[in-house]
Design a protein around this motif. Structure first.
Motif, short mmCIF file in Angstrom:
data_model
loop_
_atom_site.label_atom_id
_atom_site.label_comp_id
_atom_site.label_asym_id
_atom_site.label_seq_id
_atom_site.Cartn_x
_atom_site.Cartn_y
_atom_site.Cartn_z
N ASP A 199 40.42 38.53 34.14
CA ASP A 199 41.39 37.45 34.22
C ASP A 199 40.93 36.33 35.15
O ASP A 199 41.66 35.89 36.04
CB ASP A 199 42.76 38.00 34.66
CG ASP A 199 43.88 36.99 34.44
OD1 ASP A 199 43.73 36.10 33.57
OD2 ASP A 199 44.90 37.08 35.15
N ASP A 200 39.69 35.87 34.95
CA ASP A 200 39.16 34.79 35.76
C ASP A 200 38.09 34.03 35.00
O ASP A 200 37.73 34.39 33.89
CB ASP A 200 38.61 35.31 37.09
CG ASP A 200 37.54 36.37 36.91
OD1 ASP A 200 36.92 36.43 35.84
OD2 ASP A 200 37.31 37.15 37.84
N ARG A 216 43.32 35.03 39.64
CA ARG A 216 44.06 35.63 38.53
C ARG A 216 44.67 34.52 37.70
O ARG A 216 45.79 34.07 37.96
CB ARG A 216 45.14 36.59 39.06
CG ARG A 216 44.62 37.64 39.98
CD ARG A 216 44.52 39.04 39.49
NE ARG A 216 45.32 39.42 38.36
CZ ARG A 216 44.85 40.16 37.38
NH1 ARG A 216 43.61 40.55 37.37
NH2 ARG A 216 45.63 40.52 36.38
#
Length: 183
Positions: free
Chosen positions: A145-146, A178
């Protein structure tokens, strides 16, 4: 038949020099590079080989739909802008400024250089140009999530936080790790 052209030029400091270019008409022009004072040579040979400053573009197959890319990248850019504005307000430095227009965020740090972070919708990437580490292209990685640079696996937030902390002499936390939490 050999055609030679001589041109007289003046340098910035006033010195005069003669520039010579040889052109050989019997050779195919599409495969020639013309040199100053040395004639023609084939592309990619000799001292005239082109040096690239950045690696070839990397494209990823991250499976993002365009709407999802825009939501994630816009959230990242907006949060980055807000955090950098807060940081500059805390610093109180008149030489530093941050600006965001049309998907391009510019962070000017006076004598320390300029960061440019911009969206690249065709590649579904975020590109960074850093005065310290140079240009990098970041892809969104769902598992973490990056935004990550595919060549070294480093996160966008980690690189910027480290470089800004070293440059400004204080801890910098941007909080853009995030990405889905930002939108």
């Amino acid at each position: 038949m050999l055609l030679r052209t001589l041109r007289q030029r003046t340098s910035r400091i006033g010195a005069t020099y003669v520039h010579s270019t040889k052109i050989v008409p019997s050779m195919r022009l599409s495969s020639l590079a013309f040199s100053s004072g040395g004639g023609a040579c084939r592309w990619g040979s000799g001292p005239y080989r082109r040096a690239y400053t950045t690696p070839a573009p990397q494209t990823s197959n991250n499976g993002l739909h365009m709407e999802e890319y825009h939501a994630l990248s816009d959230a990242t850019m907006t949060t980055l802008l807000e955090r950098l504005e807060d940081l500059l307000d805390e610093l109180g430095n008149n030489d530093a400024e941050v600006d965001y227009h049309s998907g391009v965020l510019t962070l000017k740090l006076g004598p320390y250089g300029t960061y440019v972070v911009n969206k690249q919708p065709p590649n579904k990437q975020i590109w960074l140009s850093s005065p310290i580490s140079g240009p990098k292209r970041y892809d969104y990685v769902r598992d973490t999530d990056d935004w990550r640079y595919s060549r070294d696996g480093e996160e966008l937030s980690t690189l910027m936080e480290r470089e800004l902390s070293e440059t400004l002499g204080r801890d910098v936390h941007l909080g853009i790790g995030r990405v889905s939490d930002l939108s």
